[in-house]
Each structure stands twice: as structure tokens, then as C-alpha cells.
Enzyme design. Sequence first.
Site, PDB file in Angstrom:
ATOM      1  CB  THR A  28      68.521 -33.529  -3.720  1.00 55.04           C
ATOM      2  OG1 THR A  28      69.291 -33.686  -4.914  1.00 55.04           O
ATOM      3  CG2 THR A  28      68.885 -34.624  -2.743  1.00 55.04           C
ATOM      4  NE  ARG A  60      75.862 -35.108 -11.921  1.00 52.79           N
ATOM      5  CZ  ARG A  60      75.243 -34.772 -10.790  1.00 52.79           C
ATOM      6  NH1 ARG A  60      74.054 -35.270 -10.500  1.00 52.79           N
ATOM      7  NH2 ARG A  60      75.788 -33.929  -9.948  1.00 52.79           N
ATOM      8  CG  ASP A 103      75.791 -35.546  -3.710  1.00 50.36           C
ATOM      9  OD1 ASP A 103      75.079 -35.293  -4.715  1.00 50.36           O
ATOM     10  OD2 ASP A 103      75.573 -35.042  -2.601  1.00 50.36           O
ATOM     11  N   GLY A 131      76.834 -32.238  -6.615  1.00 52.09           N
ATOM     12  CA  GLY A 131      77.219 -33.584  -6.207  1.00 52.09           C
ATOM     13  C   GLY A 131      78.691 -33.909  -6.423  1.00 52.09           C
TER      14      GLY A 131
END
Length: 340
Positions: A201, A229, A232, A255
Site C-alpha cells: 500500500t 477480498r 481497509d 486491513g
Amino acid sequence: MDRRKFINLGGLGVTSFTLSSFVPQQNIKGPLVVSTWDAGIAANAGAWTILGSGGKALDAVEKGVMVTEDEMNCCVGLGANPDRDGFVTLDASIMDHEFNCGSVAFLERIKHPISVARRVMEKTPHVMLVGEGAQQFALEQGFKLESGELSKDAKNAYKNWLKNSEYKPVINIERKNAISQLDPNKMAPHKLATGEWNHDTIGMIALDSFGNLSGSCTTSGAGFKMRGRIGDSPVIGAGLYVDNEVGAVVATGQGEDVIRVAGSSAVVEQMRQGKSPTEACKIIVERINRIKKEKAKDIQICFIAINKKGEFGAYSLHKGFNYAVHNKEGNKLYESTSLD
Ligand code: ASP
């Protein structure tokens, strides 16, 4: 002091960076941009081309993370690790200083999910589009459909993973000694000499010279996740939250456990109560630690935060999280303080 490193990054428009866990609590207002992990150095440099010349935080946080999405062999974007069925699926979110927000999730074969998220924010009455619908919207908006072929690194990683096909959360850390091995010409984590990245990320938050805050987050999510899936990062309030009266926060790490506590929004609420960015991040990391009990040892959680005064901070559950800060004084890498 022996942890401080000064490296010349002239070729990247970055004059120097520092790795330090000492965070000066400066009282300088913007412009300021803070982003997660060492890829944040190059991303910040991209954001600074806008912020440094008086541009808007919103434009800066989009442009900044696009630098990372552009890297085909990176931990973010189309070159990243696939899901357990072998497909790269991307999540991204963006939020401005007026509570406008947009996100995409489970998006395939589009190079810049952050820009699609911004279009969702600006061109639709919705906040979030997912999967096929998000891709259809992207194509309608003129984004190109990419091939969907895995990058070389991702192909190898997937081949290895298939040997056991076991999904386990990983502790996201910058690789051991990675910082001391940084090659100034090769800033993205995937380009370091050894090993594989284990985080997926980039999150970025910025304060512009108008005093406005914005944030962005883009990810391939957890490598080898179940198909469908979503973590967050595209969930406003969990992976990202901006309240222009208070501050901006972005998360990285496991997440599911950030969503459980509406993590970024919870950190903003702590700052609203008067906590500094670092204290606010720490309180929510401690909350997650209490909830997870002994399972906290198996996951990583990290937050970065800035407030309206231009103060910044970060906190992580475990050691090994770093973040990049660009203000008028330069572009620097900091090691986050952590619970262990
Ligand atoms: N937070 C991301 C997710 O769970 C992963 C990461 O930060 O590396 O999808």
C-alpha cells in the site's frame, strides 16, 4: 545517531533524506506531505511538484501516489502480487477538505485506481464503486484496459506461493537492513537489492498552502488474498479519513483490523480531542492491540497523521514501519515509533 543516514538523491529531485525516529514537532504550516513506507520518498517528490508551487493538496495526493502505481514491479498497482486465483485486484480511495470522497475496490486491469477513485468522487453521486462496475466506469471515463498479465516479480512470487497455497497475515515491515542498502537511483522498495516486499500500500496525506488537507490511499491489498477480498484502503474512515477542521490520517497494515475500529476516523477523533498526531495514532494502535490480544503478534498496523498546524506523526504495532515527510526543508524518511 548512528541510525541517521544521509543519502544523495539528486537524480530524483530529492536533495537528501534522513532516517530517524526523532520527529521534530515543528509548528510550520503547509505545504507538507507525508506518506507511508520508503516508496513514499519518490511519491512525495511527485506530490511536491504540485504542493511546492502553491498547488492544491487534492491534486498533490493524486499525483504523488500515481508515481507508485506507475511502477510495474512494485508492491502497489498492476505489478503487485495477485490474489489466490492469480489476478491482481486493486483498491484506492481519495478524500478532500470538504468531505468529498471517492473509492474503488476489486478493480482489475486499470493502471491508476487512484484517478478512478477521484472520478467517482467528482463525476458520480456515489462514494464507492467495485469490481466490474468500477471497471466499466473507468472505461467510460477513458481509462485504458491493461493486459492483466502479472509482472515478472509477481509471477515468481505467485509460483512460490502456490507450493503451499497458504494464506497467513504477514507482519508488514520494510525489509531488514533495507534502508542501509538504499540505492539512490532505485528508490522503490521492490528495487532494493534483496528479498521481496511484504507490504502492498501507499497512503499519502497533505496540507497545502491554502491550509487545506487531503488524502489518498492505493493498494493491491494483501497478497494472495481470497478472490473478492477488500481491505481497509478503499473504506473511507478505515484506511483514510480527512476532516479539514482537525487533520488527515491514513493506515497501512492488516486491513481487517483497521476496519474493525474505523481506524483512520478514530485517529482523527483523538486529534479532535487535542492529542498530537503521534499520540492519536498510538491510542488507536493500542486499542487494536487490546482487541487482538495474543494475535496482535501476527499482524502489523500503522497509521500516519497530520493536523491543521502542520504537525505530523506516526505509530505502528511492530517495529519496521517507516514513512516519508516532505516539507519546505526537504524530503525525509522517518522510522515510526511502535508498541514493541
Ligand atoms: N492495508 C492493506 C490491506 O489490508 C495492505 C497494506 O497496507 O499493505 O489491504
